[in-house]
Structure formats: C-alpha cells, structure tokens
Write an enzyme that holds these catalytic residues in place. Structure first.
Site, PDB file in Angstrom:
ATOM      1  CE1 TYR A  22      -2.637  -5.310  -0.288  1.00  0.00           C
ATOM      2  CE2 TYR A  22      -3.567  -7.471   0.046  1.00  0.00           C
ATOM      3  CZ  TYR A  22      -3.754  -6.109  -0.257  1.00  0.00           C
ATOM      4  OH  TYR A  22      -5.178  -5.704   0.248  1.00  0.00           O
ATOM      5  CG  HIS A  69      -4.678  -7.347   4.686  1.00  0.00           C
ATOM      6  ND1 HIS A  69      -5.392  -7.982   3.751  1.00  0.00           N
ATOM      7  CD2 HIS A  69      -4.263  -6.005   4.359  1.00  0.00           C
ATOM      8  CE1 HIS A  69      -5.811  -6.815   2.665  1.00  0.00           C
ATOM      9  NE2 HIS A  69      -5.331  -5.704   3.293  1.00  0.00           N
ATOM     10  CG  ASN A 104      -1.989  -0.870   1.146  1.00  0.00           C
ATOM     11  OD1 ASN A 104      -2.333  -1.482  -0.030  1.00  0.00           O
ATOM     12  ND2 ASN A 104      -2.583  -1.505   2.381  1.00  0.00           N
TER      13      ASN A 104
END
Length: 817
Positions: A282, A273, A223
């Site tokens: 990811y 996560h 992210n």
C-alpha cells in the site's frame, strides 16, 4: 524534468478547439517525441496531455531494447484480447463474467465485481497499444473500434449511473474508474460527447464527493490517494474545476503524522488496514499515486501546496529507504503481497517479488523528486542509481519489472553520467509503531519482523497469504554484501517452497495450523505490547515478547545488531501444545540445484538431499556463499538439507498452480515437545568466510552473554564498547540496573564519550531510574524525558513519563572519566 507552468484559463473549455490540437499532441506521443504545447490548448487540455505523458512515458526510443520488446508484447496482448472479445449480457470476455446473478457483498460477489476491473484493465491495455509507438497496432482502426465498443458495452452493462454497487467496493470506487479514466484520456479525441458524458456520470455515481468528506474507513492512506486520483482525472476529463480542487484538498489529510490506525507515523512506520506494516505494498500505491498527482498538478491552478507535503517528501528517506536494499523492498513490510509471486493474469503469468516491488517504489521516488527541492532530488537520484546498479538478481534494464513509462524515467537516470550512484544509507532504525527494525552496516543489511496487540502476526485476505502464520514471530531477513544469491534469497521461489513453520529467526510451535488461521485482514494478533528496541542510529537492541499464533507458546527474544554480526538470544520458551517447538537459526534458499557446503566445527557435511544430523555441542557452522553461525559455549544444533516443492496457488488462490522446487539448508535449535523455560544463543555472521567464522568462535573475549533469562537478556562486546540489555523486569545485568521494564543500549566510543539509549516498548513507564556503574564526568546532551542526572563514580539517570514517546529511543550523550 520539471513540470511547466500552466496558464490559468476558463474551466469551460471548447472541445472543438481542443480537437484541433489534440491530434497533433497524440501523434507526437505516438512516436515518442517531446510534446510542444499549442497556444490554443487550455489548462485542462494541457493536464490531459500531461497525464498521457505520465502514463505512456516519454523520451525513449521505441526501437531500442528493452522498449522494443515490451511494446511488441503489449501489441500481441492487445491483439489477443481484441480477438477474444465477445460482448454479451454479463460479460465482455467469456472468461471475465461480471454479471452477478445474486449481487450482494459476499465472497462470490467479490469474484464478479473483480471481473469488472479485469475487463477495464484489458481495454486499457488495448488503448495503450493503440497510442504507444512500436506495438504493431499504433493507430490501428480496428483496435480503436474495439476499444470504443468495449467502453460502450461495459458502460451499458455494468458501470453506469443506474447500476447498484455489489461485491468489493474497491472495484467500483478505485479499480474500475481509474482504468476507465485512463482509457478516456488516452482515447479522448476518439470518444463522442455521449461517451464522455456516460463515463463522467458513472464515476460521479460510484465515486461521489462524500467519499472524501471524512478521513476514515476505506478513505485513508493509499486508498485516499487512489480516490483523489479518480476525482482529479474525472474533473480534468470534462473540465470541472471543483472536482480537481476537491481532489487536491482531499489529499491533505494524508500528510500529517498519525498516532494510531492507518497512515505515516513520525517514527517512519507506515500502516494500512489498521494492523499491517505496508510500506512495500500500500505504501507503493501511496508513493506512486502522490508522485503522479504532484507531477500532474504541479504548476497548475490546482498545484499541491499544502505545507504538510514536506512530511511525505521526508518519508522517502525516513520510511522507504530503510527497507530498500540493492533494488529490493524487504518483504516484511509488504503484507499479503508476498504471496503474489507468480500470478496468472489472463494469458500472461506475471512475476512479482521483492525486487519488482522495490523497482516500482524507486521509480516513484524518481518521479516524486521532480516536485521536491533540488537537493532532495539530487540525493534521491544518487540513491536510486545505487540501488539499481547494485541489483545483481533483477537487472532493471531488462524491462521485466517496470512498465514503459517508469522504465523511460529509469533509463534517463542510468544514462546520466552526471549522477553518481550513492551507497546504501547505513545505520539502524527501529519502527515501534509497526514492530519492525531495519539495520544496515558496511557488511550486511537485516530486518526483523514482530507482532503485538497493535500489529498482526500476518495478513491474509481474498485468499492471499494463507500460510504466512509465523512471519511476525521474529523472522530475521538478511543479505550480505556479495552473497551468492545476488539478493535473490527471498525472491527465487521462496514463499511457495519454504517450510512455513521454519522461517529464519522465528521460534514456533509445530502445532498444525489451518490456512488463514486466526482470521483475515490482520485479525490475528498476540496479547502483548512488548515489542520494540533501542538504538543510537548505528547499533540496535531489539526485543519481542513472543506469543504463539493459536498456541500456548511463550518466549522472550532479543537481537543485538552490530557491525558484522547479529547476536540472537531466546529464553523462557514454554509451550503446552503437545507439539514440538523450534527456534530457527536459519533456513537458506539454495535455489533449484544449489549444493552450498555446510561445515560444522570445521567438518564438511554431506551435500546429498534428504540429509539431516544432530550435533550435541556445536560451536560454529558455516554455509558457503552465505555466512557463518557461532554458538557461544557450544549448543545442540540440528541441521538438514531438503528439496521442497510447492506452488504459488498453495499460498494464494490467484497464483499459478505450476510446481516450484527449491533446495534448503536449515539450522535449528530443537526445544522438544512442550518445553519449559528453554533458551538459545547464537551469533549470525552474514557473509563471513569459514575462516572468519572459526576465528570468531575461538575468540572467547569478543562476546559476553551477561544474562539470558525470561527476566533479562543482555550482551557485552568490549571491542565495540557495546552493552545491550532487555530488562523484561526491573533488575541488574552486568553494570546496568533499572527499576522499570526497559530496553537499554550503551555504546562507548574511543573519543571518550558514550551514548546511552533507552526505550519503553510497553509505553507504560511513567518514571524510571537507570544506573550505570561506570565513572562519568558529565552529561553533554539529553532529551526532555530525563528529569534528573547524577554523575561521578557512576551515572544515574532519572526519567519522567516515557509512555508518550511511543517506544522511540531516548538518547543521552555523556563524557566519560
């Protein structure tokens, strides 16, 4: 291709001066020709041009396959979306309504915010079709007008400096702005100053600098790199040097190893996560984002020079490569992405699987190599060529798995006769921080997935992967060299059709579970810390303290990974659910119409569907084209053939509802209802012939199961000099004793040396003594955790605090008498 060095110029660039050269640059890209930078270009203009190259690709022929077909498909899709556009309040397309009548952050609002991202994605495809050669719409005036209309409509309706965020944060902070920036750079010469200003102001509103002020929450790992991409391109778009510098600096927290939470661990684990192993999903976003940012900023004023970047470069071989096999990325590090196999995307149905994820990561490795050392780049090119050329299930040259830009880089690699394909990196690696192990020998590749307090049974969320319940209950994935599936065992309609209670390698209760049982986003985790393994880098001894999901099931599982086999032990299997308990020896996908012959103890079994049989004392079994199974001393075995039908929508709300049917052969150890202290033992022989399986079963000297209880599990393989023991409790197994719960592996070599590998999976042992009753002359190397040594008639090793080792193997090399 190495990125050229860019001059340092004033951040206050002239738009008019740039437009004089931009048209020429765009024309060169549109016909796939190499770009020649003009002296009039400033640094930001060059960076925009470089991003166009990264996004559109270069060096390919638009008339050669598979590019010709891919570009034609792109044009067809863009024309469809152009024709369907209907700008009204709350939507740009009737089937993508983003206007939320009650905007908040509930599930319903998630659906509306996702349509903002969907809308920008369609516009981005239209912009790409305008810029790419060979689409049938290259430079088309009506398509350009449609793109500009779409940008204005989305900007005025929903993505602007006055709009409050609703639904999913991701859509506003990453999904929409990334696509808007790509559109703005692709269409830069056609956008007005007002349109550029509106885009910049909207992005500044939703993606303020404060989002990267702290490395926490949703601003970590993949992210964070996504956010940095937004900030960097936003700065490049209007020449704001401070934004590009912020993006560069905000990348740095991603590099250092972490010891908890999201990020890359020193043992090669990659978590997102908080609780989910995510190298393949990811992690794919992470390596894609970093490879592009390295390439974009390399050689510029804002080149990424943080010394920590080497940590990430090292991860190619320590974190990614162990889970890449013949082009695929092992599913057990892809989280909920495994349920996205056939996704309905507008008018298209896009196939995703372990091969498409693997291909994308390998393509990113190739791009990342341009910013690595010459030695690293050469190694990675050899690995990539080997992975691609060995992929018999999904040929990358068909263009199915990669976009034009990535495919152009791969095509260059495959056409370079100077790059020789490298073999699979052999060896065994344990990833304690994410409860995984990966094994590769000359005969097969395998990986096991487990769960603990720190690592979820499975991840579900956003309606995805709602039946992945038991994927962390000891699922054993394996691929044999030359197996009949060509590497497609878990790719070919596997997840919507396999019995989710009968995943290979697992021990589970048949207690019915609800979709998304245990909670979303990794909430379902067992109350145990014992998960891990010991390895010398070639062989591995791995163990899991099994706890059932929403179940009373308990058990102890150990795996011993060798040259041509995996020895699998289970003990202490107990449950009071009032349901049956099974250990799944295997569950092989035979495809749509497979009839692979199953042989049990030399007797061929029926190939008809809906067949099953019980064998009270099976000694061995063999499945043609797959491999063999040996049951030391004989064991009860249940076998069945079945044809199963499901749909991707069953396991993922966004999946296709089309029915999928596949055939399976399943081998089970049935422990009955509410077992008490049940056990199993079998040997998996991936790729073995029927003759080799029968011979291994007849060779009673090959394997000795020294102990198989809830206290200890151990084996010896004399011909390999191998001893492996899981000491769930202190005690003795064969010639090895310990006074603390440990995993011990010993490998004796023909050169008169041996390696003793020890790990503390619980990470609680502050002192331990190991005794091996075997004459030892001396210790030739040892880690700092060894505080005492005694040799002679036996070896005694005293260990200090092992808890800080994080479950990583402590290796001691000795010389034998």
């Amino acid at each position: 291709m190495t990125s050229p060095s860019l001059p340092v110029l004033s951040p206050f660039w002239s738009r008019r001066a740039f437009l004089a050269t931009s048209a020429a640059v765009g024309a060169a890209l549109a016909v796939g020709l190499p770009r020649q930078a003009s002296a009039a270009e400033d640094e930001f203009a060059q960076l925009r041009s470089r991003w166009r190259s990264l996004y559109l690709g270069e060096g390919f022929s638009p008339t050669a396959e598979p590019f010709r077909s891919k570009l034609a498909t792109l044009g067809t899709q863009a024309r469809t979306w152009q024709g369907a556009m209907n700008p009204v309040t709350g939507s740009l397309w009737p089937d993508a309504v983003f206007g939320d009548p009650e905007p908040d952050t509930d599930t319903e609002s998630y659906g509306y915010s996702e349509k903002i991202q969907t809308s920008y994605e369609r516009v981005r495809v239209m912009a790409e079709a305008f810029c790419q050669p060979g689409t049938g719409l290259t430079g088309d005036a009506s398509l350009k007008a449609a793109v500009l209309t779409a940008v204005d409509h989305l900007g005025s309706q929903v993505y602007n400096k006055s709009q409050a965020q609703y639904g999913n944060w991701y859509n506003f902070q990453i999904g929409a702005p990334q696509r808007l920036l790509d559109i703005a750079i692709l269409m830069y010469e056609h956008l007005s100053a007002a349109q550029l200003t509106a885009a910049v102001e909207a992005i500044d509103h939703f993606v303020p600098d404060s989002l990267v002020a702290k490395y926490t929450g949703t601003s970590t790992g993949a992210n964070r790199i996504d956010l940095c991409r937004v900030l960097a391109l936003r700065g490049i778009l209007d020449g704001t040097a401070a934004k590009v510098a912020l993006a560069r600096d905000a990348i740095s927290p991603v590099f250092p190893y972490v010891t908890s939470g999201d990020g890359l661990y020193a043992d090669g684990s990659l978590i997102q996560h908080t609780y989910v192993p995510y190298t393949g999903s990811y992690g794919a976003v992470l390596i894609d984002g970093l490879s592009k940012l390295f390439a974009l900023l390399g050689g510029s004023t804002w080149a990424i020079t943080d010394s920590g970047r080497q940590i990430f470069l090292d991860s190619v071989e320590s974190a990614y490569a162990p889970f890449l096999h013949d082009g695929l990325m092992v599913d057990n590090v892809s989280g909920r992405a495994i349920s996205r196999g056939l996704v309905a995307t507008d008018q298209l149905k896009v196939q995703q699987d372990d091969h498409s994820r693997g291909h994308a990561i390998i393509a990113s490795i190739l791009l990342l190599g341009q910013g690595a050392s010459a030695e690293e780049n050469a190694r990675w090119q050899g690995l990539a060529k080997g992975w691609f050329t060995r992929d018999r299930y999904s040929d990358v040259t068909t263009g199915r798995t990669l976009g034009v830009a990535a495919l152009s880089r791969v095509a260059t690699l495959l056409g370079d006769s100077g790059v020789k394909p490298a073999a699979e990196p052999a060896g065994h690696q344990v990833f304690p921080a994410m409860a995984r192990a990966a094994h590769r020998s000359g005969r097969f590749t395998a990986s096991v997935s487990m769960a603990s307090k720190a690592i979820t049974f499975y991840e579900n969320g956003n309606g995805e992967n709602v039946r992945g319940w038991h994927t962390g209950s000891g699922m054993l994935y394996w691929w044999a060299d030359g197996d009949s599936t060509g590497g497609g065992q878990y790719s070919d309609g596997y997840w919507p059709t396999v019995d989710p209670y009968r995943l290979p390698g697992t021990t589970v209760s048949r207690k019915p579970l609800a979709d998304a049982e245990g909670g979303t986003w990794g909430a379902a985790r067992p109350d145990t810390t014992w998960v891990g393994g010991a390895t010398d880098g070639t062989y591995g001894t791995v163990a899991q303290d099994l706890r059932g999901l929403s179940s009373t099931l308990r058990g102890r599982k150990s795996w011993f990974f060798l040259d041509d086999a995996v020895v699998c032990l289970g003990a202490g299997i107990t449950s009071t659910d009032g349901a049956g308990v099974e250990s799944v020896v295997d569950n092989r996908n035979l495809g749509v119409s497979g009839t692979a012959r199953l042989t049990v103890d030399g007797r061929p079994q029926p190939v008809s569907q809906a067949w099953n049989a019980d064998f009270p004392r099976a000694r061995w079994a063999h499945l043609a084209g797959h491999g063999g199974y040996v049951f030391p001393g004989g064991a009860p075995l249940t076998a069945l053939r079945e044809e199963r039908t499901g749909s991707w929508k069953d396991i993922n709300g966004g999946g296709s509802a089309d029915p999928v049917t596949r055939r399976y052969v399943t081998l089970l150890a049935d422990h009955g209802t509410d077992p008490a202290d049940a056990h199993y033992a079998y040997v998996l022989l991936p790729g073995a012939t029927e003759a080799r399986t029968a011979a291994r079963a007849a060779d009673r000297d090959w394997l000795a199961v020294t102990v198989n209880s809830a206290a200890q599990q151990g084996v010896r393989v004399p011909s390999l000099g191998f001893t492996g023991v899981t000491f769930w409790e202190p005690g003795t197994a064969g010639k090895v004793s310990v006074d603390a719960p440990l995993i011990v592996q010993i490998r004796e070599r023909r050169d008169g040396t041996a390696t003793v590998s020890v790990s503390d999976p619980n990470r609680t042992v502050t002192g331990a003594t190991l005794t091996w009753r075997r004459p030892v002359r001396s210790v030739t190397s040892k880690p700092g955790s060894v505080t005492g040594v005694r040799t002679g008639r036996e070896l005694q090793l005293t260990f200090g605090d092992l808890s800080a080792a994080g479950g990583v193997s402590q290796k001691v090399v000795v010389r034998l008498n």
